[in-house]
Design a protein around this motif. Structure first.
Motif, PDB file in Angstrom:
ATOM      1  N   GLY A 279       0.645  -1.028  -0.101  1.00  0.00           N
ATOM      2  CA  GLY A 279       0.011  -0.020  -0.131  1.00  0.00           C
ATOM      3  C   GLY A 279       0.777   1.312  -0.122  1.00  0.00           C
ATOM      4  O   GLY A 279       0.224   2.323  -0.088  1.00  0.00           O
ATOM      5  N   ILE A 280       2.175   1.101   0.082  1.00  0.00           N
ATOM      6  CA  ILE A 280       2.875   2.284   0.222  1.00  0.00           C
ATOM      7  C   ILE A 280       3.578   2.766  -1.139  1.00  0.00           C
ATOM      8  O   ILE A 280       4.210   1.672  -1.918  1.00  0.00           O
ATOM      9  N   ILE A 281       3.493   3.826  -1.778  1.00  0.00           N
ATOM     10  CA  ILE A 281       3.787   4.070  -3.197  1.00  0.00           C
ATOM     11  C   ILE A 281       5.485   4.045  -3.186  1.00  0.00           C
ATOM     12  O   ILE A 281       5.956   4.835  -2.516  1.00  0.00           O
ATOM     13  N   GLU A 282       5.914   3.164  -4.014  1.00  0.00           N
ATOM     14  CA  GLU A 282       7.330   3.296  -4.326  1.00  0.00           C
ATOM     15  C   GLU A 282       7.698   4.083  -5.593  1.00  0.00           C
ATOM     16  O   GLU A 282       8.667   4.798  -5.532  1.00  0.00           O
ATOM     17  N   GLU A 283       6.838   4.193  -6.527  1.00  0.00           N
ATOM     18  CA  GLU A 283       7.081   5.076  -7.692  1.00  0.00           C
ATOM     19  C   GLU A 283       5.602   5.349  -8.313  1.00  0.00           C
ATOM     20  O   GLU A 283       4.609   4.651  -8.020  1.00  0.00           O
ATOM     21  N   ALA A 284       5.646   6.568  -8.937  1.00  0.00           N
ATOM     22  CA  ALA A 284       4.443   7.081  -9.310  1.00  0.00           C
ATOM     23  C   ALA A 284       4.522   7.892 -10.766  1.00  0.00           C
ATOM     24  O   ALA A 284       5.584   8.556 -10.582  1.00  0.00           O
ATOM     25  N   TRP A 285       3.595   7.637 -11.621  1.00  0.00           N
ATOM     26  CA  TRP A 285       3.921   8.446 -12.916  1.00  0.00           C
ATOM     27  C   TRP A 285       2.758   8.954 -13.314  1.00  0.00           C
ATOM     28  O   TRP A 285       1.608   8.307 -13.122  1.00  0.00           O
ATOM     29  N   LEU A 286       2.329  10.052 -14.004  1.00  0.00           N
ATOM     30  CA  LEU A 286       1.066  10.579 -14.583  1.00  0.00           C
ATOM     31  C   LEU A 286       1.336  10.414 -16.140  1.00  0.00           C
ATOM     32  O   LEU A 286       2.372  11.075 -16.699  1.00  0.00           O
ATOM     33  N   ARG A 287       0.369   9.623 -16.734  1.00  0.00           N
ATOM     34  CA  ARG A 287       0.419   9.633 -18.005  1.00  0.00           C
ATOM     35  C   ARG A 287      -0.497  10.562 -18.849  1.00  0.00           C
ATOM     36  O   ARG A 287      -1.411  10.584 -18.430  1.00  0.00           O
ATOM     37  N   SER A 288      -0.034  11.184 -19.817  1.00  0.00           N
ATOM     38  CA  SER A 288      -0.759  12.199 -20.483  1.00  0.00           C
ATOM     39  C   SER A 288      -0.611  11.849 -21.904  1.00  0.00           C
ATOM     40  O   SER A 288       0.554  11.309 -22.289  1.00  0.00           O
ATOM     41  N   PRO A 289      -1.144  12.760 -22.984  1.00  0.00           N
ATOM     42  CA  PRO A 289      -0.753  12.523 -24.505  1.00  0.00           C
ATOM     43  C   PRO A 289       0.428  13.247 -24.663  1.00  0.00           C
ATOM     44  O   PRO A 289       1.278  12.955 -25.628  1.00  0.00           O
ATOM     45  N   ALA A 290       1.000  14.022 -23.675  1.00  0.00           N
ATOM     46  CA  ALA A 290       2.309  14.555 -23.979  1.00  0.00           C
ATOM     47  C   ALA A 290       3.595  13.499 -23.447  1.00  0.00           C
ATOM     48  O   ALA A 290       4.710  14.033 -23.490  1.00  0.00           O
ATOM     49  N   GLY A 291       3.144  12.502 -22.863  1.00  0.00           N
ATOM     50  CA  GLY A 291       4.329  11.532 -22.163  1.00  0.00           C
ATOM     51  C   GLY A 291       3.960  10.977 -20.846  1.00  0.00           C
ATOM     52  O   GLY A 291       2.957  11.093 -20.350  1.00  0.00           O
ATOM     53  N   LEU A 292       4.972  10.353 -20.384  1.00  0.00           N
ATOM     54  CA  LEU A 292       4.922   9.929 -18.853  1.00  0.00           C
ATOM     55  C   LEU A 292       5.717  10.801 -18.006  1.00  0.00           C
ATOM     56  O   LEU A 292       6.966  11.106 -18.360  1.00  0.00           O
ATOM     57  N   HIS A 293       5.356  11.378 -16.837  1.00  0.00           N
ATOM     58  CA  HIS A 293       5.925  12.149 -16.005  1.00  0.00           C
ATOM     59  C   HIS A 293       6.121  11.495 -14.613  1.00  0.00           C
ATOM     60  O   HIS A 293       4.981  11.286 -14.082  1.00  0.00           O
ATOM     61  N   PRO A 294       7.300  11.335 -14.237  1.00  0.00           N
ATOM     62  CA  PRO A 294       7.442  10.787 -12.901  1.00  0.00           C
ATOM     63  C   PRO A 294       6.903  11.952 -11.768  1.00  0.00           C
ATOM     64  O   PRO A 294       7.106  13.175 -12.055  1.00  0.00           O
ATOM     65  N   LEU A 295       6.410  11.330 -10.695  1.00  0.00           N
ATOM     66  CA  LEU A 295       5.928  12.059  -9.366  1.00  0.00           C
ATOM     67  C   LEU A 295       6.718  11.421  -8.511  1.00  0.00           C
ATOM     68  O   LEU A 295       5.963  11.039  -7.486  1.00  0.00           O
ATOM     69  N   LYS A 296       8.006  12.021  -8.158  1.00  0.00           N
ATOM     70  CA  LYS A 296       8.834  11.427  -6.953  1.00  0.00           C
ATOM     71  C   LYS A 296       7.929  12.010  -5.566  1.00  0.00           C
ATOM     72  O   LYS A 296       8.080  11.352  -4.743  1.00  0.00           O
ATOM     73  N   ILE A 297       7.280  12.991  -5.576  1.00  0.00           N
ATOM     74  CA  ILE A 297       6.542  14.033  -4.661  1.00  0.00           C
ATOM     75  C   ILE A 297       5.800  12.638  -3.803  1.00  0.00           C
ATOM     76  O   ILE A 297       5.355  12.962  -2.727  1.00  0.00           O
ATOM     77  N   LEU A 298       5.254  11.731  -4.737  1.00  0.00           N
ATOM     78  CA  LEU A 298       4.154  10.765  -3.990  1.00  0.00           C
ATOM     79  C   LEU A 298       5.052   9.474  -3.459  1.00  0.00           C
ATOM     80  O   LEU A 298       4.424   8.784  -2.786  1.00  0.00           O
ATOM     81  N   GLN A 299       6.218   9.304  -3.470  1.00  0.00           N
ATOM     82  CA  GLN A 299       6.968   8.365  -3.031  1.00  0.00           C
ATOM     83  C   GLN A 299       6.731   8.261  -1.561  1.00  0.00           C
ATOM     84  O   GLN A 299       6.989   9.208  -0.865  1.00  0.00           O
ATOM     85  N   GLY A 300       6.547   7.160  -1.008  1.00  0.00           N
ATOM     86  CA  GLY A 300       6.467   7.029   0.519  1.00  0.00           C
ATOM     87  C   GLY A 300       5.004   7.309   0.888  1.00  0.00           C
ATOM     88  O   GLY A 300       4.950   7.134   2.013  1.00  0.00           O
ATOM     89  N   LYS A 301       4.213   7.492   0.219  1.00  0.00           N
ATOM     90  CA  LYS A 301       2.845   7.973   0.425  1.00  0.00           C
ATOM     91  C   LYS A 301       1.910   6.823   0.345  1.00  0.00           C
ATOM     92  O   LYS A 301       2.085   5.867  -0.424  1.00  0.00           O
ATOM     93  N   ARG A 302       0.766   6.870   0.832  1.00  0.00           N
ATOM     94  CA  ARG A 302      -0.587   5.927   0.688  1.00  0.00           C
ATOM     95  C   ARG A 302      -1.708   6.726   0.162  1.00  0.00           C
ATOM     96  O   ARG A 302      -2.134   7.790   0.760  1.00  0.00           O
TER      97      ARG A 302
END
Length: 250
Positions: free
Chosen positions: A49-72
């Motif tokens: 349940g703990i986020i290790e990696e997160a990405w937002l997918r959009s028509p412009a590509g894949l965007h890493p979201l490091k700010i969410l690491q370690g969150k639930r």
């Protein structure tokens, strides 16, 4: 009223989905969150349940979201207002997170317009407040949403009161989905509706320090109900951290 009707339906659907989030997170380390009709999707890889990696997918590509690491992730709600001129549903998407290490809570706001496709991501603090226990029946423009700050502006030193995490009547910000993205906008009719509630709470408060803060909160709401700017403390308290801006072509 379209946004409000869609919001109610979306919240019910999201609540049903989120009942099984904990079990799914343990069984499926890769999860995808999306809103029907929009090309944005949040993908998270988690462990227990703990986020290790997160990405937002959009028509412009894949965007890493490091700010969410370690969150639930704890909640997800959205509404689909008409905020620009193409009469297509735009997006206001709020995801709730907690940090297991600090127990602090956050909102990730994902907003998007469709006429000239673009999206914005921002993170704000979240938390309990007296507003959670109050019946609110507010009339709000479709392209405006509320951010209930978890803190009272620094009108006075609250000391132990904040340390004890007492749910206070906090500042309410009207945020407009504008062509430049979500911004704090002054909507006097909303603050005129909040004013009598703030008045009742401040008159019932017996702690003199909190009462003093509520007096200042009332004064700010009264000024904003007249179309005037709030205090410097209220503006500083608007802790809206922009983390990503995206543009793409249809």
């Amino acid at each position: 009223m379209q946004c409000k009707k869609i919001c109610r339906i979306a919240i019910i659907a999201a609540a049903s989905l989120l009942l099984s989030l904990s079990a799914l997170a343990a069984a499926n380390p890769l999860q995808v969150y999306s809103v029907p009709g929009h090309p944005l999707a949040l993908t998270v890889q988690n462990r227990k349940g703990i986020i290790e990696e997160a990405w937002l997918r959009s028509p412009a590509g894949l965007h890493p979201l490091k700010i969410l690491q370690g969150k639930r992730i704890t909640n997800s709600t959205w509404c689909l207002p008409i905020a620009d001129n193409d009469l297509c549903a735009d997006l206001i998407w709020k995801l709730s997170f907690t940090d297991p290490d600090t127990t602090k809570s956050y909102f990730l706001w994902i907003t998007a317009l469709t006429e000239t496709p673009r999206a914005w991501l921002a993170v704000t603090p979240a938390g309990r407040s007296r507003w959670d226990s109050l019946p609110l029946h507010l009339t709000i423009p479709d392209d405006v949403f509320l951010y209930m700050s978890p803190t009272l502006p620094a009108y006075a030193e609250l000391g132990d009161l904040e340390q004890n995490k007492l749910p206070l009547l906090t500042f309410v910000y009207t945020v407009g989905l504008t062509l430049d993205g979500p911004n704090f906008v002054l909507v006097p009719e909303v603050y005129r509706q909040l004013l009598p509630i703030a008045d009742l709470v401040r008159k019932a408060e017996i702690n003199s320090t909190i009462r003093s803060g509520y007096d200042r909160l009332y004064d700010d709401f009264e000024k904003m109900g007249k179309g005037q700017s709030p205090s410097r403390e209220a503006i500083i308290n608007f802790n809206w951290k922009k983390v990503l801006s995206i543009n793409w072509q249809n």
